[in-house]
Design an enzyme around this catalytic site. Sequence first.
Site, PDB file in Angstrom:
ATOM      1  CB  CYS A 252      -1.877   6.459   2.359  1.00 14.05           C
ATOM      2  SG  CYS A 252      -2.917   5.278   3.237  1.00 14.05           S
TER       3      CYS A 252
ATOM      4  CD  GLU B 113      -2.522   1.688   2.303  1.00 12.09           C
ATOM      5  OE1 GLU B 113      -2.233   2.877   2.576  1.00 12.09           O
ATOM      6  OE2 GLU B 113      -3.204   0.963   3.036  1.00 12.09           O
TER       7      GLU B 113
END
Length: 552
Positions: A323, A289
């Site tokens: 994020c 990720e």
Amino acid sequence: MATDQAVAGGATGPTGVAATTSTTSGGAQEGSTVTTPGTYALDPDWVAHLRRYAVSSPRAQTMDTITPMTGRLLARLPVSSAREVELAFHGARAIQPSWEQLPVHLRSEFFLRLHDLVLAHQVELLDLIQLESGKARVHAFEEIVDVAQVARYYARSGPDLLRAQRRSGIVPGLTRVEEVRHAKGVVGIVSPWNYPLSLAITDAIPALVAGNTVVLRPDPQGSLTALFVADLLTRAGLPSRALQIVLGPADTARAVVEQADYISFTGSTATGREVGAVAGRRLVGASLELGGKNSLYVAADADLDRAAEGAVGACFTSAGQLCISAERLLLHESIADDFLARFLPRVEALRLGTNLTFDADLGSLVSAAQLERVQRHVEEAVAAGATVLTGGRARPDIGPFFFEPTVLEGVTEAMDVCREETFGPVASVYRVGSDAEAIERANDTDYGLNASVWTRDIGRGRTIARAIKAGSVNVNDGHGAAYASTAAPMGGMKASGLGRRHGVEGLLKYTEPQTIAVQRGMNLGAPAGVSGEQLASTMTWALRAMKVLGRR
């Protein structure tokens, strides 16, 4: 920006957080200590207790961690050498077969107990999360919720998801096919600093439920939180060596990646490419990720008050060090001014503070390097013609790495803030003339992690969402609706990564599927005396018949 700093004196909470000031203020949560900048300290005996959960030698080199709240020393922790990382994997491999042989419903019970322990010890966890990451307590609490939900979800769903599954056989009634799942072995997890609780343990939970053991290397700035979770897992009864923690800088992380049977990495796209290259060379799987440059689109028919309120959280949760944070505000030109008239006052009202209570709305950036990046993006954009609508300044009067929540307009392609991930409390405004232009803008990025769409017409919102190339798209929410729906997968497209956490994929990625087929009554292939041509003719007829009968 409003500031909100409280002080408290002399007390020591469950985490051993102590204050040296003598002025007190009401409202502190029981067991927590609220202090002026420069007064945070941790009980050395308590830190020594946590250090026992790190795989290290008595003479190990040490590393200092600081608290972003003050920039001062928080703890001195051991560094795990390459040899100690090897020992951690050796211990994890030794116990893995017996751990996998334990029935999955029994493995799951440890994480139901962890669920309760995390909620029971949330004050200590909140203190550590804040002290290591610098974030506001309200955002630290999101990590408590995330871990509890993930623990409960995989504990409850793991037994069903890992159960052997019957599959259709080539010859109905005579071919019995079963799909079974085996653990990968030892999973290596490299977790980042921005979510020191969530991203350290929520990838480990499904890996352990699936029968793997884990070697975890948390970021140095999240090490204490990870060690405290190890303490909670010990209280939950998790067998020794099922989760091994190694501490240290990039070299320690590299040693984990070089030895794991499967790699789970969360971090920058640049480092993710390196991790992926190592995984490819070693022919092991990896879940990555990575970065994002996420968009939030406010359509012409949106509820502007609701959208403005949601955009504040979408852009500034954890000071933008998230994020899935929205860094690009795409505003339909017909409502842009009205939206900004609602949005900017809400941004300006955010309270910045270093206190360990729920009084502050926004915390600190994590480091001098992160502050430098945010300042550079803003200052270069302004020098090139962008306008600061609000914010735009560092706030050393609050803490060494604080930066005001900032909104820019007039950002162009030539500015780094347009395309690079800022990873800070900075959002840029772009006006668009249609849904189609908004979709084009949302997709005009190397990243594809998260997006947000605001409209009163849910059908319209879903249509726009499907056209955006992002792993998660939220309609009338910033990012929580998708991320907190733990049964649904979360991850990125394009340069935002590979694989998914959460949901079915978040568990099964840690397994190797195996097909076991038992053939009865006849051998496959041409029987004696039957030519290949006859077999082909018979099989052609059978295939057509199975299609007519609706067989898969």
